[in-house]
Design an enzyme around this catalytic site. Sequence first.
Site, mmCIF file in Angstrom:
data_model
loop_
_atom_site.group_PDB
_atom_site.id
_atom_site.type_symbol
_atom_site.label_atom_id
_atom_site.label_comp_id
_atom_site.label_asym_id
_atom_site.label_seq_id
_atom_site.Cartn_x
_atom_site.Cartn_y
_atom_site.Cartn_z
ATOM 1 N N GLU A 1 2.645 55.514 -43.427
ATOM 2 C CA GLU A 1 3.285 54.260 -43.834
ATOM 3 C C GLU A 1 3.315 53.313 -42.650
ATOM 4 O OE1 GLU A 1 7.338 54.196 -45.387
ATOM 5 O OE2 GLU A 1 7.005 55.956 -46.697
ATOM 6 N N GLU B 1 10.363 61.217 -44.364
ATOM 7 C CA GLU B 1 11.367 60.687 -43.118
ATOM 8 C C GLU B 1 13.016 61.485 -43.591
ATOM 9 O OE1 GLU B 1 11.637 56.380 -43.627
ATOM 10 O OE2 GLU B 1 9.470 56.101 -42.976
HETATM 11 C C1 FCB Z 1 10.288 53.661 -45.180
HETATM 12 C C2 FCB Z 1 10.501 54.408 -46.374
HETATM 13 C C3 FCB Z 1 9.812 53.683 -47.659
HETATM 14 C C4 FCB Z 1 9.997 52.057 -47.262
HETATM 15 C C5 FCB Z 1 9.654 51.543 -46.091
HETATM 16 C C6 FCB Z 1 9.955 50.246 -45.849
HETATM 17 O O1 FCB Z 1 11.363 54.206 -44.244
HETATM 18 O O2 FCB Z 1 10.235 55.578 -46.195
HETATM 19 O O3 FCB Z 1 10.280 54.094 -48.695
HETATM 20 O O4 FCB Z 1 11.402 51.797 -47.877
HETATM 21 O O5 FCB Z 1 10.465 52.257 -45.123
#
Ligand code: FCB
Length: 475
Positions: A383, A175
Amino acid sequence: MTGAEARVSTSSTGGTGDFWWGAATASYQVEGAVDEDGRGPSIWDTFSAEPGRIADGSSGAVACDSYHRWREDLDLLSGLGANAYRFSIAWPRVQPTGSGQVNAAGLAYYDRLVDGLLARSIAPFATLFHWDLPQPLQDAGGWIVRDTAQRFAEYAAVIAEALGDRVAAWGTLNEPFVHMALGYAFGSHAPGETLLLDAFAAGHHQLLGHGLATQALRAGSRQGSTGGWGSTGGRGSTGGQGSTGSPPVMLVNNLTPVRAASPSTEDAAAAAVYDAFHNRMFLDTVLRGTYPDELADAAERVVHDGDLATIAQPLDLLGVNYYNPTLVRAPGPDNPLPFELVPIEGYPLTGFGWPVVPEGLTDLLTGLRQTYGEALPPVVVTENGCSYPDEPGPDGTVDDAARIAYLDRHIAAVGAAREAGVDVRGYLAWSLLDNFEWAEGYTQRFGITRVDFATGERTPKASYEWFRERIARGW
Ligand code: FCB
């Protein structure tokens, strides 16, 4: 076959088929052991020690203690039936000052972790940078300075040499948008800079670091020689770039479908600018070798000749982290930024206050395909998940029905994108464990496993059991 298709081929054996199912974590959020075995300080150690930075005044000093309890974590993944685990490597464990001298004891931890995954037939997805920059590099300017990209490539070469024979996929950065925005523009994350639009340099240098690191990973990884993932041809094997090539390389972005708050020209223009910063800055560059027009002025100040060619290394996989869409309107008169974010109404909210919009994930994935066409490599949802203030009941179990509904609907949204022709190769839930949620400390629980932070004890939640069954069903 040529291009991405040739670089990433999957086999289909076992109940999980040709799809990566699993979960993700990040080093600073789970490892703890910040002073052990020669680890150097990271910007998150520094930042969380400053009063008022973290909601509950905590830090990642102990976190889930995964540095010691990693076997339990891997057993949890096995019990889940996962065939992939996305973890990150703490740069300051490997190079305590961020450059030069390699710390063998720190590297040995990831060696154990990778071997432990292979022993359980779980594909190691290793991210090189999930925000825990070595503090000495921050003292020299962090990602605002160009040199950090070069340091990152050197670190990548060290990791390639150490683990490149066994990992299933590399992630360079996690990210870069969020790190640029929260770390350098608004200061709510480490390193706490408030540079607003001047944070652009931190984004560009991360991208440059991604390009240089991709080259270093490909040059330094050797699969197949020592019985690692590439040579096992195990279930869901990526195959990499052939028996002696590199594992597939991916960039992991936080992506969001951007919507304008109204049909007005002003709101539409603001939404386009926000989309440029959040999404296209990290996609157009990597997939097309260009910056979006909206960012031309900012880019002119920091981009050197040749940077975009370096950044646009062919990508084997795109990692997509999805949480929610973003609603944007034109800025008010006192706003120094060219956009303003508006709360999204009409949807349930997670514990974090994030709207639950599963169809946003389908829109996002199909939109990527539409926008980038053949330039879009296969996608892995690296994620997706939600925090809720779930507590154990009298019998110790955690009935997190809201998380089950969230995961169910988002996995269905991935299925809809696949049916619409998007090549999605995996779904990794955030997170395997409740963990240190950055500025929110331990107040936001994202895990499918509960962690008692006083004892380190892990208790699978109802969502873990549900996910196990969902994985077993496959598509
Ligand atoms: C993302 C991050 C991860 C976690 C989630 C909730 O932005 O990559 O580390 O904090 O959010």
